[in-house]
Design a protein around this motif. Structure first.
Motif, mmCIF file in Angstrom:
data_model
loop_
_atom_site.group_PDB
_atom_site.id
_atom_site.type_symbol
_atom_site.label_atom_id
_atom_site.label_comp_id
_atom_site.label_asym_id
_atom_site.label_seq_id
_atom_site.Cartn_x
_atom_site.Cartn_y
_atom_site.Cartn_z
ATOM 1 N N ALA A 256 0.833 -1.202 0.000
ATOM 2 C CA ALA A 256 0.000 0.000 0.000
ATOM 3 C C ALA A 256 0.870 1.255 0.000
ATOM 4 O O ALA A 256 1.819 1.374 0.782
ATOM 5 N N GLN A 257 0.542 2.186 -0.877
ATOM 6 C CA GLN A 257 1.300 3.422 -1.018
ATOM 7 C C GLN A 257 0.781 4.499 -0.067
ATOM 8 O O GLN A 257 -0.403 4.517 0.276
ATOM 9 N N PRO A 258 1.653 5.396 0.376
ATOM 10 C CA PRO A 258 1.187 6.505 1.233
ATOM 11 C C PRO A 258 0.265 7.431 0.453
ATOM 12 O O PRO A 258 0.343 7.519 -0.776
ATOM 13 N N VAL A 259 -0.607 8.100 1.166
ATOM 14 C CA VAL A 259 -1.581 8.984 0.532
ATOM 15 C C VAL A 259 -1.650 10.285 1.318
ATOM 16 O O VAL A 259 -1.420 10.300 2.529
ATOM 17 N N ARG A 260 -1.965 11.389 0.629
ATOM 18 C CA ARG A 260 -2.095 12.695 1.279
ATOM 19 C C ARG A 260 -3.550 13.140 1.182
ATOM 20 O O ARG A 260 -3.935 13.913 0.317
ATOM 21 N N GLY A 261 -4.385 12.575 2.055
ATOM 22 C CA GLY A 261 -5.812 12.866 2.014
ATOM 23 C C GLY A 261 -6.587 11.590 1.751
ATOM 24 O O GLY A 261 -6.362 10.917 0.739
ATOM 25 N N SER A 262 -7.488 11.234 2.657
ATOM 26 C CA SER A 262 -8.146 9.931 2.588
ATOM 27 C C SER A 262 -9.248 9.846 1.542
ATOM 28 O O SER A 262 -9.735 8.760 1.260
ATOM 29 N N LEU A 263 -9.647 10.967 0.958
ATOM 30 C CA LEU A 263 -10.677 10.952 -0.069
ATOM 31 C C LEU A 263 -10.057 11.439 -1.369
ATOM 32 O O LEU A 263 -9.636 12.585 -1.472
ATOM 33 N N GLN A 264 -9.974 10.554 -2.360
ATOM 34 C CA GLN A 264 -9.326 10.883 -3.620
ATOM 35 C C GLN A 264 -10.288 10.693 -4.781
ATOM 36 O O GLN A 264 -11.177 9.844 -4.736
ATOM 37 N N LYS B 4 -1.398 17.312 -15.467
ATOM 38 C CA LYS B 4 0.058 17.208 -15.520
ATOM 39 C C LYS B 4 0.580 15.888 -14.941
ATOM 40 O O LYS B 4 1.788 15.698 -14.800
ATOM 41 N N GLY B 5 -0.338 15.008 -14.551
ATOM 42 C CA GLY B 5 0.093 13.730 -13.991
ATOM 43 C C GLY B 5 0.503 13.800 -12.535
ATOM 44 O O GLY B 5 1.220 12.926 -12.043
ATOM 45 N N LEU B 6 0.012 14.819 -11.811
ATOM 46 C CA LEU B 6 0.349 14.989 -10.402
ATOM 47 C C LEU B 6 -0.905 14.803 -9.546
ATOM 48 O O LEU B 6 -2.017 15.130 -9.974
ATOM 49 N N ALA B 7 -0.728 14.272 -8.351
ATOM 50 C CA ALA B 7 -1.844 13.992 -7.453
ATOM 51 C C ALA B 7 -2.068 15.167 -6.503
ATOM 52 O O ALA B 7 -1.139 15.913 -6.179
ATOM 53 N N THR B 8 -3.297 15.315 -6.055
ATOM 54 C CA THR B 8 -3.676 16.403 -5.143
ATOM 55 C C THR B 8 -3.722 15.890 -3.712
ATOM 56 O O THR B 8 -4.369 14.886 -3.423
ATOM 57 N N GLY B 9 -3.042 16.587 -2.822
ATOM 58 C CA GLY B 9 -3.062 16.245 -1.408
ATOM 59 C C GLY B 9 -3.624 17.380 -0.584
ATOM 60 O O GLY B 9 -3.627 18.545 -1.005
ATOM 61 N N TYR B 10 -4.121 17.045 0.599
ATOM 62 C CA TYR B 10 -4.609 18.048 1.542
ATOM 63 C C TYR B 10 -4.385 17.507 2.938
ATOM 64 O O TYR B 10 -4.331 16.290 3.146
ATOM 65 N N ASP B 11 -4.214 18.397 3.912
ATOM 66 C CA ASP B 11 -3.889 17.945 5.267
ATOM 67 C C ASP B 11 -5.016 18.206 6.256
ATOM 68 O O ASP B 11 -4.853 18.011 7.455
ATOM 69 N N SER B 12 -6.184 18.658 5.780
ATOM 70 C CA SER B 12 -7.311 18.888 6.679
ATOM 71 C C SER B 12 -8.033 17.570 6.929
ATOM 72 O O SER B 12 -7.816 16.577 6.236
ATOM 73 N N PHE C 53 5.675 11.505 -12.094
ATOM 74 C CA PHE C 53 4.275 11.128 -12.226
ATOM 75 C C PHE C 53 3.715 10.561 -10.914
ATOM 76 O O PHE C 53 4.339 9.739 -10.249
ATOM 77 N N GLY C 54 2.507 11.030 -10.557
ATOM 78 C CA GLY C 54 1.784 10.494 -9.405
ATOM 79 C C GLY C 54 2.206 11.055 -8.067
ATOM 80 O O GLY C 54 1.580 10.716 -7.046
ATOM 81 N N GLU C 55 3.234 11.923 -8.007
ATOM 82 C CA GLU C 55 3.621 12.498 -6.719
ATOM 83 C C GLU C 55 2.610 13.561 -6.295
ATOM 84 O O GLU C 55 1.956 14.197 -7.119
ATOM 85 N N TYR C 56 2.510 13.740 -4.973
ATOM 86 C CA TYR C 56 1.478 14.618 -4.413
ATOM 87 C C TYR C 56 1.949 16.066 -4.284
ATOM 88 O O TYR C 56 3.088 16.333 -3.922
ATOM 89 N N VAL C 57 1.003 16.972 -4.550
ATOM 90 C CA VAL C 57 1.173 18.395 -4.271
ATOM 91 C C VAL C 57 0.142 18.751 -3.204
ATOM 92 O O VAL C 57 -1.065 18.597 -3.407
ATOM 93 N N LEU C 58 0.618 19.198 -2.051
ATOM 94 C CA LEU C 58 -0.264 19.532 -0.944
ATOM 95 C C LEU C 58 -0.813 20.942 -1.139
ATOM 96 O O LEU C 58 -0.057 21.894 -1.262
ATOM 97 N N LEU C 59 -2.148 21.058 -1.173
ATOM 98 C CA LEU C 59 -2.794 22.354 -1.374
ATOM 99 C C LEU C 59 -3.296 22.913 -0.050
ATOM 100 O O LEU C 59 -3.972 22.209 0.704
ATOM 101 N N SER C 60 -2.948 24.162 0.229
ATOM 102 C CA SER C 60 -3.514 24.880 1.370
ATOM 103 C C SER C 60 -4.596 25.805 0.841
ATOM 104 O O SER C 60 -4.409 26.477 -0.181
ATOM 105 N N VAL C 61 -5.739 25.841 1.521
ATOM 106 C CA VAL C 61 -6.857 26.643 1.037
ATOM 107 C C VAL C 61 -7.393 27.524 2.142
ATOM 108 O O VAL C 61 -7.188 27.269 3.326
#
Length: 440
Positions: free
Chosen positions: A59-67, A269-277, A300-308
């Motif tokens: 199992a791969q790490p994830v940045r945000g449980s809802l994708q 761009k082949g990048l994944a969206t992450g969030y920490d909330s 490809f597939g690496e996460y970018v953490l978005l702050s909102v």
């Protein structure tokens, strides 16, 4: 009395155990489903060769449980093209001898038995790269019985056109979206499903639908992470095209965009969206920063953490609509999905400038506005000044209408020696004023 006290104590211990002791709401019990462990009540015999899991997937790490279902690298593939035999599943479900199972299977997915062939033709086989929450189904007494389950990474499934899990390949069990809180589950390991090596609560995901139907699913080879796979939707691997996942893309500038816009830009761009909330931000929330910052090269597939800015609404004049949400997920599958964890503040109507509001709230201090024509409105609480008397040398005098009246101007006749001007109509709250006479 002592026996009663003992029973009460045991009951309290049980309640605390189920509720997580320090949580306000009880945890949702979820049944673990491990790679290679047969279902106790499957729709189809697991030895029939419908699908084959990959037991060595970590199992791969994830940045945000809802994708979302189009998250690059969310799913895996393999050089072995057939991980799920869709044609065999179709033949089984359309066999008149299996009509009862076919009816229960179709009902669970919200389709008719006549739609089964077309529905299966739109599904795509993939391998899970994350331990994934779904609404699973057993077949019991002629019915599809739903239950929440956690599928282990490496399990082969079919996903729909928006990237949501639809069928578990090895047994053909239908899958629907997980609708609970992904942060409030308690996984039970039983019936041969022992806790698997590497199980990590932080790697658990649920899938919500992509914002739009997909033409291809972008996968990562589970045996060779440097090899990517573009698999056209509705194909089983024969039309795969490969690419190098080591090729990097620069993180785009996303500050000021909505979360939905930023997520789509990253996926393109082949990048994944992450969030920490604790829950996925609202699609309309404004992005304030990215980690890593714009310009950083990622593969490809690496996460970018978005702050909102939580609760932010579209800026003035912004007419961009966020991508539509699905059901809910939180969970898998096109037929009816919603995103349970999606949250956001109340949106505000865009401002269009001062003095354009058609009405004034009763609690707002009335303000005088410049008339723009005969339809100008007057606040009921504001007193209206009497018309100004005008005396002039010509025998005929016409009085100008009051500035704030909504009534059309009153025209006086030139024949009588006296011109009378009536107070403006429709002003019930204004005190009566005597008529004004103008002598000639």
């Amino acid at each position: 009395m002592q026996r009663l006290a003992t029973k009460v104590a045991c009951l309290l211990v049980l309640v605390l155990a189920v509720s997580g002791c320090d949580r306000g709401t009880p945890l949702l019990l979820v049944k673990a489903v491990a790679v290679g462990v047969p279902s106790l009540a499957p729709f189809f015999d697991e030895r029939s060769g419908l699908g084959e899991d990959a037991p060595d997937v970590k199992a791969q790490p994830v940045r945000g449980s809802l994708q979302q279902g189009d998250t690059p690298g969310l799913y895996g593939g393999s050089k072995q093209p057939t991980v799920c035999d869709v044609n065999r599943l179709k033949a089984f479900l359309t066999d008149p001898g299996n009509d009862r199972k076919a009816q229960a299977w179709a009902r669970a997915l919200g389709i008719t038995t006549g739609e089964i062939p077309e529905y299966l033709d739109r599904l795509t086989p993939v391998l899970l790269r994350h331990d994934t929450l779904v609404k699973n189904h057993d077949y019991k007494k002629g019915k599809a019985v739903p239950y929440d389950s956690l599928l282990q990474a490496g399990i082969a499934i079919l996903v729909d056109q928006q990237g949501q899990p639809a069928v578990k390949c090895s047994c053909g069990n239908p899958l629907r979206p997980f609708t609970g809180d992904t942060n409030g589950v308690s996984v039970t390991f039983e019936n041969g499903n022992k806790e698997w090596k590497g199980y990590d609560r932080s790697s658990v995901v649920a899938v919500r639908p992509a914002a739009r139907p997909l033409e291809k699913i972008t996968l990562v080879d589970v045996d060779d992470p440097d090899r990517g796979i573009n698999r056209p939707v509705g194909t089983g691997g024969a039309k795969d095209a490969t690419f190098d996942t080591r090729k990097t893309e620069a993180v785009p500038s996303l500050e000021g965009k909505t979360f939905g816009e930023a997520r789509q830009a990253l996926a393109d761009k082949g990048l994944a969206t992450g969030y920490d909330s604790g829950s996925v931000p609202a699609d309309s929330a404004r992005v304030t920063a990215t980690d890593p910052p714009a310009g950083t090269e990622l593969r490809f597939g690496e996460y970018v953490l978005l702050s909102v800015a939580e609760g932010s609404s579209p800026q003035d004049g912004d007419t961009t609509s966020p991508p539509p949400s699905e059901p809910s997920v939180s969970g898998p599958s096109t037929p009816g999905t919603s995103a349970p964890e999606s949250s956001g503040g109340a949106s505000k109507s865009p401002s269009v400038g001062p003095s354009t509001s058609p009405s004034t709230s009763p609690s707002t201090t009335p303000s005088t506005s410049t008339p723009s024509g005969p339809s100008t409105s007057t606040s009921p609480s504001a007193p209206i000044s009497p018309p100004t008397s005008v005396t002039s040398s010509p025998p005929t005098v016409t009085s100008a209408p009051p500035e704030t009246t909504s009534a059309p101007p009153v025209t006086t006749s030139a024949s009588p020696p006296v011109t009378t001007v009536a107070p403006p109509p429709g002003t019930e709250s204004a005190p009566e004023e005597p008529t004004a006479s103008v002598a000639t």
